[in-house]
Write an enzyme that holds these catalytic residues in place. Structure first.
Site, short mmCIF file in Angstrom:
data_model
loop_
_atom_site.label_atom_id
_atom_site.label_comp_id
_atom_site.label_asym_id
_atom_site.label_seq_id
_atom_site.Cartn_x
_atom_site.Cartn_y
_atom_site.Cartn_z
CB VAL A 63 -0.93 0.01 1.23
CG1 VAL A 63 -1.83 1.24 1.19
CG2 VAL A 63 -1.76 -1.28 1.30
CE LYS A 64 4.38 4.81 -5.04
NZ LYS A 64 4.41 4.93 -6.50
CB ILE A 65 0.68 5.65 2.55
CG1 ILE A 65 -0.27 4.45 2.55
CG2 ILE A 65 0.19 6.77 3.47
CD1 ILE A 65 -0.53 3.86 3.91
#
Ligand code: G3P
Length: 216
Positions: free
Chosen positions: A82-84
């Site tokens: 998950v890219k945040i």
């Protein structure tokens, strides 16, 4: 150093994977907007090709939404990272997801302290954007060097993904600095394999083979 491909374009991913060059994939909303169709279907298709981390980005600005989106992305494939984005809300989402053993990539990093904070929040990966730092007449690779050094100093396990790569020298310098991963656009990946002396050498070998191939 691992190579990730920085694209959501399935034919390019397939091509590079057939040469064993894809350790993982990074996407972002911009890259997905260049492709036809449902982003979830695209990521699913990519997951069928690549046996490695596949980065999909959240677009919520608040922690709760980021966590919810991240968990939704994880339903698409167990390989999803998950890219945040690097904000305080993002750091809280990274912390929350890391407590649930969900891998995260803290993106849009532009200095070493942002990277250190992301690592402390529990990010699996940090992504300094070297090309965009270069764009404002500073040195993107210097930022990477500093992050690598700080992570070494404190034996931090978070991996450094050199992102926003624009040309082959970014990749060469990333490898020399000991960055864990370069995420490479497809055109840069192709250029990495090329050298004019290789082309000239092939041409000469073929010409010389023409002279001998009729001999018995
Ligand atoms: O890996 C991040 C990348 O997709 C951004 O690249 O060229 O838009 O700065 P760029």
């Amino acid at each position: 150093m691992k190579f990730f491909l920085d694209t959501a374009h399935v034919p390019h991913i397939r091509e590079a994977a057939s040469a064993g060059l894809v350790d993982g994939i990074t996407t972002n909303p911009t890259l997905l907007s260049r492709e036809e169709g449902d982003p979830r279907e695209i990521i699913l298709e990519i997951a069928k090709i690549v046996d490695g981390p596949i980065n999909a980005e959240v677009v919520s600005l608040e922690t709760e939404g980021m966590v919810r989106e991240g968990l939704e992305w994880r339903k698409v494939s167990e390989n999803i990272v998950v890219k945040i984005p690097m904000t305080l809300e993002g750091l809280k989402a990274i912390w929350t997801l890391s407590e649930q053993d969900v891998p995260t990539n803290c993106t849009l990093i532009f200095n070493p302290i942002q990277a250190l904070m992301a690592a402390k929040a529990g990010a699996t990966y940090v992504s300094p954007f070297v090309g965009r730092v270069d764009d404002i007449q500073s040195s993107g690779m210097e930022v990477v060097q500093q992050i690598v050094q700080i992570f070494q100093n404190y034996e931090i396990e978070t991996e450094v993904i050199v992102a926003s790569i624009r040309h082959p020298m970014h990749v060469v310098e990333a490898a020399l600095m000991g960055a864990d991963i370069s995420t490479v656009p497809y055109d840069v990946l192709k250029r990495l394999s090329q050298h004019p002396l290789t082309d000239a050498g092939i041409e000469r070998f073929l010409a010389d083979w023409e002279k001998v191939k009729g001999r018995s």
